[in-house]
Design an enzyme around this catalytic site. Structure first.
Site, PDB file in Angstrom:
ATOM      1  N   TYR A 198       0.828  -1.133  -0.102  1.00  0.00           N
ATOM      2  CA  TYR A 198       0.228  -0.088   0.137  1.00  0.00           C
ATOM      3  C   TYR A 198       0.948   1.248  -0.047  1.00  0.00           C
ATOM      4  O   TYR A 198       1.884   1.241   0.768  1.00  0.00           O
ATOM      5  CB  TYR A 198      -0.952  -0.018   1.193  1.00  0.00           C
ATOM      6  CG  TYR A 198      -1.992  -0.971   1.511  1.00  0.00           C
ATOM      7  CD1 TYR A 198      -2.936  -0.961   0.491  1.00  0.00           C
ATOM      8  CD2 TYR A 198      -2.060  -1.974   2.495  1.00  0.00           C
ATOM      9  CE1 TYR A 198      -3.971  -1.923   0.222  1.00  0.00           C
ATOM     10  CE2 TYR A 198      -3.203  -2.772   2.277  1.00  0.00           C
ATOM     11  CZ  TYR A 198      -4.261  -2.519   1.305  1.00  0.00           C
ATOM     12  OH  TYR A 198      -5.155  -3.541   1.501  1.00  0.00           O
TER      13      TYR A 198
ATOM     14  N   THR B  86      -0.866  -2.063  -4.878  1.00  0.00           N
ATOM     15  CA  THR B  86      -2.093  -2.057  -4.883  1.00  0.00           C
ATOM     16  C   THR B  86      -2.842  -0.763  -5.036  1.00  0.00           C
ATOM     17  O   THR B  86      -2.498   0.240  -4.483  1.00  0.00           O
ATOM     18  CB  THR B  86      -2.515  -2.683  -3.337  1.00  0.00           C
ATOM     19  OG1 THR B  86      -2.008  -3.997  -3.327  1.00  0.00           O
ATOM     20  CG2 THR B  86      -4.008  -2.662  -3.423  1.00  0.00           C
TER      21      THR B  86
ATOM     22  N   HIS C  43     -10.718  -6.535  -4.856  1.00  0.00           N
ATOM     23  CA  HIS C  43     -10.403  -6.522  -3.316  1.00  0.00           C
ATOM     24  C   HIS C  43     -11.240  -7.459  -2.510  1.00  0.00           C
ATOM     25  O   HIS C  43     -11.618  -7.324  -1.402  1.00  0.00           O
ATOM     26  CB  HIS C  43     -10.497  -5.150  -2.585  1.00  0.00           C
ATOM     27  CG  HIS C  43      -9.235  -4.990  -1.664  1.00  0.00           C
ATOM     28  ND1 HIS C  43      -8.232  -4.332  -1.723  1.00  0.00           N
ATOM     29  CD2 HIS C  43      -9.543  -5.485   0.105  1.00  0.00           C
ATOM     30  CE1 HIS C  43      -7.541  -4.280  -0.678  1.00  0.00           C
ATOM     31  NE2 HIS C  43      -8.230  -4.846   0.203  1.00  0.00           N
TER      32      HIS C  43
ATOM     33  N   ARG D 227     -14.598  -6.079  -0.864  1.00  0.00           N
ATOM     34  CA  ARG D 227     -14.370  -5.047   0.622  1.00  0.00           C
ATOM     35  C   ARG D 227     -14.102  -3.738   0.336  1.00  0.00           C
ATOM     36  O   ARG D 227     -14.190  -3.156   1.221  1.00  0.00           O
ATOM     37  CB  ARG D 227     -13.135  -5.772   1.364  1.00  0.00           C
ATOM     38  CG  ARG D 227     -13.344  -7.404   1.562  1.00  0.00           C
ATOM     39  CD  ARG D 227     -12.077  -8.007   1.812  1.00  0.00           C
ATOM     40  NE  ARG D 227     -11.426  -7.746   3.219  1.00  0.00           N
ATOM     41  CZ  ARG D 227     -11.976  -8.090   4.441  1.00  0.00           C
ATOM     42  NH1 ARG D 227     -13.050  -8.980   4.410  1.00  0.00           N
ATOM     43  NH2 ARG D 227     -11.583  -7.781   5.477  1.00  0.00           N
TER      44      ARG D 227
ATOM     45  N   ASP E 234      -8.351 -12.555  -9.157  1.00  0.00           N
ATOM     46  CA  ASP E 234      -8.887 -13.020  -7.910  1.00  0.00           C
ATOM     47  C   ASP E 234     -10.306 -12.837  -7.407  1.00  0.00           C
ATOM     48  O   ASP E 234     -11.041 -11.804  -8.518  1.00  0.00           O
ATOM     49  CB  ASP E 234      -7.814 -12.454  -6.731  1.00  0.00           C
ATOM     50  CG  ASP E 234      -8.030 -11.051  -6.459  1.00  0.00           C
ATOM     51  OD1 ASP E 234      -9.085 -10.264  -6.660  1.00  0.00           O
ATOM     52  OD2 ASP E 234      -7.231 -10.514  -5.742  1.00  0.00           O
TER      53      ASP E 234
ATOM     54  N   ILE F 103     -13.072 -16.916  -5.792  1.00  0.00           N
ATOM     55  CA  ILE F 103     -12.565 -18.293  -6.166  1.00  0.00           C
ATOM     56  C   ILE F 103     -12.967 -19.148  -5.062  1.00  0.00           C
ATOM     57  O   ILE F 103     -12.367 -19.130  -3.751  1.00  0.00           O
ATOM     58  CB  ILE F 103     -11.178 -18.330  -6.558  1.00  0.00           C
ATOM     59  CG1 ILE F 103     -11.108 -17.647  -7.837  1.00  0.00           C
ATOM     60  CG2 ILE F 103     -10.483 -19.771  -6.716  1.00  0.00           C
ATOM     61  CD1 ILE F 103      -9.632 -17.519  -8.338  1.00  0.00           C
TER      62      ILE F 103
ATOM     63  N   GLY G 261      -7.790 -15.992  -1.416  1.00  0.00           N
ATOM     64  CA  GLY G 261      -7.758 -15.185  -0.162  1.00  0.00           C
ATOM     65  C   GLY G 261      -8.540 -15.869   0.603  1.00  0.00           C
ATOM     66  O   GLY G 261      -7.892 -16.559   1.744  1.00  0.00           O
TER      67      GLY G 261
END
Length: 412
Positions: free
Chosen positions: A160, A186, A300, A303, A331, A334, A354
């Site tokens: 970040y 990110t 994300h 989120r 992503d 999944i 994740g």
């Protein structure tokens, strides 16, 4: 009529095959988990509500994560018959090296909150499986300790860009010095999303003991025993703790992040630079033109911005635009090996998990993460065999149809 006879004792005894009981309770419960959803059920049962909801929840109405998972369920797979695929090769080349499976572990924050082994369990399991592990800026294990836990495996670092730029620069230098080969820059977190489950639970970092947490602990004593008998839960790379997740993110993140920051970080990191959080084709094109080594299509995990684009839906168009020029990963949502196979078929070079990893961690620590990877590996291999493909390179868009559930209305 079927002829009747007296049963022969020897034949009866042949039917009485007793399975040796498993006395280890963790091995017993993990063996019963046949899917990632099964691991989620175990995780929910074993983890305090606030910690589980932090992992399981998403922003606002949680539409983004629901739609992302639904998109994978709305897939029709097209097998080829009479094409034997007895032995399948699940390995894949990604960012200059081989991965034994077409997925890696995504960066997750506050990981030791879910289960005290945290990132050490994830990195160790990833190394044993031959797949990459990604450490978050908001991780609860240091860059160096993760490298020590996975010394011969591939470690990636998710960055970040924070208000205090020097903090981000120093983390970048440390990741490079520790031998991390890829950095995820990110871009989807200029401010914190509204994670309403956390607010309703009064969730904070570190967790505060209240009447509700005491009552929750009464039925989950093992979690609290682990929590209070292991090192203090805090960020390994940041000094600030105390407050809700939203407050911590808003205090640390900087909404002025720009392409100039990307250039600075690229100058500090000698390895691959991948931009995580891309949500439209135009941004993917611009980033590739700026020379990044890859993009991760991601919202994300639902989120941040609720009602954000579904990464899996976005995948074919992005691959058509930039797939020949850069590495494209995906992503969010999944939960099955078939989801990963479908992504590779539609052109993704790699995928990241994740929540699936965290469900395993909460269900059983390091063995639970191993179980997550084993479940997905089995599902990937079985799906490939049923499709009639022996290698991931044989997967093509013709193998997958994305069924339409949500379609945009024409303008005008």
């Amino acid at each position: 009529m079927v002829a009747r006879q007296f049963p022969k004792p020897a034949e009866i005894f042949d039917l009485l095959k007793f399975k040796k009981p498993e006395l280890n309770p963790r091995k017993r419960r993990l063996a019963k988990a046949l899917t990632i959803d099964d691991l989620r059920v175990i995780a929910k049962r074993r983890t305090p509500r606030a910690a589980f909801d932090y992992t399981d929840g998403a922003a606002e109405g949680e539409l983004s994560i629901v739609r992302a998972r639904q998109a994978f369920q709305d897939v029709e797979l097209h097998p080829d018959v009479l094409r034997p695929a007895v032995d399948v090769d699940t390995s894949i080349e990604v960012l200059g090296a081989r991965s034994a499976l077409p997925f890696g572990i995504a960066p997750t924050g506050f990981t030791r909150l879910m289960q005290t082994e945290g990132e050490i369990a994830g990195a160790g399991a990833a190394g044993a499986a031959g797949i990459p592990f990604t450490l978050s800026t908001l991780g609860t294990t240091s860059i160096e300790d993760v490298q020590a836990a996975n010394p011969s495996g591939r470690n990636w670092f998710q960055l970040y860009v924070m208000r205090n730029r020097e903090t981000s620069y120093e983390l970048t230098r440390r990741a490079a010095a520790a031998g991390y080969d890829t950095l995820f820059f990110t871009v989807d977190t200029p401010v914190a999303g509204a994670r309403l489950r956390d607010k309703r639970n009064g969730f904070s970092i570190p967790p505060q003991i209240t009447l509700r947490t005491v009552l929750d602990a009464a039925v989950r004593p093992w979690w609290w025993i682990d929590f209070i008998t292991t090192p203090k839960l805090e960020f390994a790379s940041l000094s600030s703790t105390g407050g809700t997740v939203g407050e911590l993110l808003d205090a640390a993140m900087d909404p002025t992040i720009s392409y100039e920051d990307l250039e600075v970080i690229r100058g500090l990191f000698p390895g691959k630079i991948v931009v995580k959080g891309v949500q439209n084709v135009a941004d993917a094109r611009r980033l590739v033109d700026h020379g990044v080594d890859g993009v991760v299509l991601s919202n994300h995990g639902g989120r941040q911005l609720d009602r954000a684009p579904v990464p899996f839906h976005l995948l074919p168009e992005v691959v058509r635009e930039v797939g020949k020029d850069t590495t494209v990963m995906v992503d969010t949502g999944i939960m099955n090996g078939a989801d990963i196979v479908s992504s590779i078929a539609l052109g993704a070079d790699f995928t990241l998990i994740g929540r699936a990893y965290l469900y395993g961690l909460m269900a059983g620590g390091r063995p639970g993460v191993d179980r997550t990877i084993a479940i997905l590996r089995d599902e990937i291999e079985r799906t490939m065999k049923l499709l009639g493909v022996s290698t991931l390179a044989e997967l093509e868009p013709r193998h997958v149809t994305q069924l339409v559930r949500l379609a945009p209305r024409p303008l005008g």
